[in-house]
Scaffold this active site. Structure first.
Site, short mmCIF file in Angstrom:
data_model
loop_
_atom_site.label_atom_id
_atom_site.label_comp_id
_atom_site.label_asym_id
_atom_site.label_seq_id
_atom_site.Cartn_x
_atom_site.Cartn_y
_atom_site.Cartn_z
CG HIS A 120 -1.73 -1.22 0.89
ND1 HIS A 120 -2.19 -2.11 1.95
CD2 HIS A 120 -2.33 -1.52 0.36
CE1 HIS A 120 -3.40 -2.90 1.69
NE2 HIS A 120 -3.10 -2.67 0.36
CB CYS A 128 5.91 17.06 -5.94
SG CYS A 128 4.64 18.70 -6.21
CB CYS A 151 7.54 22.87 -7.81
SG CYS A 151 5.85 21.54 -7.70
N GLY A 188 0.56 -10.71 12.61
CA GLY A 188 -0.44 -9.93 13.37
C GLY A 188 -1.23 -9.08 12.01
CG ASN A 214 -3.41 -11.99 14.00
OD1 ASN A 214 -2.60 -11.45 14.36
ND2 ASN A 214 -4.37 -12.63 14.15
CD GLU A 216 -8.89 -11.55 17.13
OE1 GLU A 216 -8.80 -10.82 16.30
OE2 GLU A 216 -8.91 -11.44 18.36
ZN LIG Z 1 6.76 19.71 -6.86
#
Ligand SMILES: [Zn+2]
Length: 247
Positions: A120, A128, A151, A188, A214, A216
């Site tokens: 992820h 940017c 910028c 986990g 873990n 559970e």
């Molecule tokens: Zn930038």
């Protein structure tokens, strides 16, 4: 539990190529609330309002104020716990090669793991939206929201929002790593969210042993895992490492 700790120490010592798959549970002991589940951020916020790319594009300042700012404040001061450190130690011992993580907190790298696949993306960086320049999140000044690049472009987390694709290279590399390992540590994570949930399946199909850590049981416990060590990641990893060092 002692017996399983022993077993895990033996299995790890005998493995040639170990890969870890981690989720929110490994970072709870670092003070980072999970997104999903009980006590998770999504009980407090509607993810479609604060974590969907459309919401961000509509009003970046609002998403920064509602969620991103707080996450930055939490993560700026978070440090790796014994769970992360244990995995880093396994790499140092030449046992663990790759960490595949669903987390965006950057704590595996902070602990010292060098090959971390982030499904992820990472919140440890901001990028940017105009020029793609990346910044260390801790160095981003948030006295004005949304923060901006030199910028003038607006900064966004270098992590995947809802409505965005999982990076293709992360997908491909983790499938590869899962298929190549002879032991997978699943730490986990309830492993219900795709594509992470598939990784233990790939590993199993290639003949790897699967050890879960873990608090559970999870959907993996019955069919996929060889065994589950029930407990918090930090405590369990500590005990396994100690056992390995004593041998
Ligand atoms: Zn930038």
């Amino acid at each position: 539990m002692d017996e399983l700790i022993n077993q895990a120490a033996d299995d790890l010592a005998g493995a040639r190529h170990v890969v870890a798959l981690t989720g929110a549970g490994i970072s709870v002991e670092s003070g980072i609330a999970p997104f999903r589940g009980k006590g998770g951020l999504w009980e407090k916020y509607d993810p479609m309002e604060v974590a969907h790319i459309d919401a961000f594009m509509r009003d970046p300042g609002r998403v920064w104020s509602l969620l991103v700012k707080d996450m930055k404040v939490t993560l700026d001061t978070a440090s790796p716990n014994d769970g992360h450190k244990g995995l880093a130690k396994l790499e140092e011992m030449g046992i663990l090669s790759t960490v595949i993580t669903q987390n965006i907190d950057g704590l595996h790298q902070a602990a010292g793991n060098t090959d971390v696949i982030e499904f992820h993306g990472s919140f440890a960086r901001q990028r940017c939206m105009d020029c793609n320049q990346k910044y260390d999140t801790r160095e981003v000044d948030i006295s004005e929201i949304p923060p901006r690049c030199r910028c003038g472009g607006i900064l966004r987390p270098d992590a995947v929002f809802f409505g965005e694709m999982i990076p293709q290279d992360a997908m491909w590399r983790s499938q590869q790593a899962a298929s190549d390992c002879d032991l997978m540590l699943v730490v986990g994570t309830s492993a219900v969210v795709q594509p992470a949930a598939l990784m233990p399946v790939y590993a199993k199909q290639s003949g790897a042993k699967i050890i879960e850590i873990n608090p559970e049981k999870t959907p993996l416990t019955l069919d996929i895992s060889d065994y589950l060590i029930m407990g918090q990641a930090g405590e369990v990893m500590n005990r396994i490492i100690m056992q390995m060092e004593n041998k």
